[in-house]
Design an enzyme around this catalytic site. Structure first.
Site, PDB file in Angstrom:
ATOM      1  N   PRO A  55       0.801  -1.229   0.000  1.00  0.00           N
ATOM      2  CA  PRO A  55       0.000   0.000   0.000  1.00  0.00           C
ATOM      3  C   PRO A  55       0.831   1.274   0.000  1.00  0.00           C
ATOM      4  O   PRO A  55       0.329   2.332  -0.388  1.00  0.00           O
ATOM      5  CB  PRO A  55      -0.820  -0.108   1.292  1.00  0.00           C
ATOM      6  CG  PRO A  55      -0.859  -1.566   1.598  1.00  0.00           C
ATOM      7  CD  PRO A  55       0.459  -2.113   1.128  1.00  0.00           C
ATOM      8  N   ASP A  81      -5.895   3.409 -25.754  1.00  0.00           N
ATOM      9  CA  ASP A  81      -6.256   3.213 -24.350  1.00  0.00           C
ATOM     10  C   ASP A  81      -6.219   4.534 -23.598  1.00  0.00           C
ATOM     11  O   ASP A  81      -5.445   5.439 -23.928  1.00  0.00           O
ATOM     12  CB  ASP A  81      -5.261   2.255 -23.659  1.00  0.00           C
ATOM     13  CG  ASP A  81      -5.406   0.827 -24.145  1.00  0.00           C
ATOM     14  OD1 ASP A  81      -6.461   0.504 -24.708  1.00  0.00           O
ATOM     15  OD2 ASP A  81      -4.453   0.049 -23.959  1.00  0.00           O
ATOM     16  N   GLU A 104       0.073 -10.191   7.629  1.00  0.00           N
ATOM     17  CA  GLU A 104       0.195  -8.800   8.045  1.00  0.00           C
ATOM     18  C   GLU A 104       1.336  -8.082   7.333  1.00  0.00           C
ATOM     19  O   GLU A 104       1.516  -6.881   7.509  1.00  0.00           O
ATOM     20  CB  GLU A 104       0.419  -8.719   9.560  1.00  0.00           C
ATOM     21  CG  GLU A 104      -0.804  -9.068  10.381  1.00  0.00           C
ATOM     22  CD  GLU A 104      -1.971  -8.133  10.103  1.00  0.00           C
ATOM     23  OE1 GLU A 104      -1.780  -6.901  10.161  1.00  0.00           O
ATOM     24  OE2 GLU A 104      -3.076  -8.637   9.821  1.00  0.00           O
ATOM     25  N   ARG A 113      -0.158  -6.866 -22.662  1.00  0.00           N
ATOM     26  CA  ARG A 113      -0.963  -6.333 -23.759  1.00  0.00           C
ATOM     27  C   ARG A 113      -0.203  -5.287 -24.572  1.00  0.00           C
ATOM     28  O   ARG A 113      -0.650  -4.915 -25.668  1.00  0.00           O
ATOM     29  CB  ARG A 113      -2.279  -5.769 -23.241  1.00  0.00           C
ATOM     30  CG  ARG A 113      -2.157  -4.536 -22.400  1.00  0.00           C
ATOM     31  CD  ARG A 113      -3.489  -4.175 -21.730  1.00  0.00           C
ATOM     32  NE  ARG A 113      -4.613  -4.217 -22.625  1.00  0.00           N
ATOM     33  CZ  ARG A 113      -4.930  -3.250 -23.483  1.00  0.00           C
ATOM     34  NH1 ARG A 113      -4.161  -2.164 -23.528  1.00  0.00           N
ATOM     35  NH2 ARG A 113      -5.971  -3.352 -24.270  1.00  0.00           N
TER      36      ARG A 113
END
Length: 258
Positions: A93, A173, A120, A158
């Site tokens: 994160p 895109d 954790e 891709r």
């Protein structure tokens, strides 16, 4: 390029490699992905890879030693020069958010070692000693790094030549430099008139008739409209980079009057 993935759940990746159009990249090994389970490098009868955190607290923490042994095995298998080792990427994160620019950079690289955390987290000593970069999908927490690793691999695959049926597909895109980094415009297909829940809905007239210049302007205007409404910072970035034409600016001024 080669990506080595350290994961306690390698089985999560198998369907991904065999499904969808990006499987071409993995089957051809344009994107060579190898899966490594740190449990295979753990010691003892139980092959333990996690333990309770020092200082107390909920959950378990992945141990440094099995990860270190696993990473050493990867280094031997990759047979890389000591000064040119593939970077170790931890999905976390606190990492830099994955975006189109990052995916493009990875698609032009030699690959990396992708570390998927669980529980954790991972013993900070291993992170400090071995992790070169941390990457995040966004401001939320996942059960593990596998989904994030799959997202990175898919975004890279891709972009590889020959993977998409139409070579120009990814250039349209959202966030692509070909669109000045703006959001893509809406898309329409057959039938020309759809009998929707609120009655018949036709395809925008500008897209009919094959007038390429008119179609191109319509799509550009739609891209500007969406970007200005939903991600105005993308318009600001395109303007600062000199990527907006006089016609673009004229159209944007009409939006402000609405």
């Amino acid at each position: 390029m080669r990506f080595d993935v350290i994961t306690l759940f390698p089985e999560l990746f198998e369907p991904f490699f065999k499904s969808g159009i990006t499987r071409r990249a993995f089957e051809s090994r344009q994107v060579d992905v190898r899966l490594w389970n740190p449990r295979d490098h753990a010691q003892g009868n139980y092959r333990r890879v996690d333990d309770r955190p020092f200082g107390g607290g909920p959950g378990m923490v992945m141990m440094a030693e099995p990860l270190w042994r696993c990473l050493q095995a990867i280094r031997v298998d990759r047979a890389e020069p000591e000064l040119a080792c593939a970077p170790v990427v931890l999905f976390s994160p606190i990492g830099q958010k994955l975006d189109h620019a990052m995916a493009t950079a990875w698609s032009e690289s030699a690959g990396a070692v992708l570390l998927c955390g669980r529980y954790e987290g991972i013993d900070q000593r291993f992170i400090d000693a071995c992790v070169d970069r941390q990457v995040s999908l966004g401001d939320f927490v996942l059960s593990g790094g596998e989904i994030a690793a799959i997202a990175l691999l898919d975004s890279v695959a891709r972009l590889m030549p020959g993977v998409l049926s139409d070579e120009g597909s990814h250039q349209q895109d959202s966030f692509n430099p070909a669109l000045s980094g703006l959001l893509d415009s809406p898309h329409h297909t057959r039938p020309e008139v759809w009998e929707g829940p609120d009655g018949p809905v036709g395809v925008p007239a500008a897209l009919l008739g094959g007038h390429h210049e008119r179609i191109g302007r319509y799509r550009r205007d739609q891209s500007l409209t969406l970007s200005q409404a939903l991600r105005p910072e993308l318009v600001d970035q395109a303007r600062a980079a000199g990527q907006l034409s006089k016609a673009d600016e004229t159209f944007l001024r009409t939006l402000k009057k609405l």
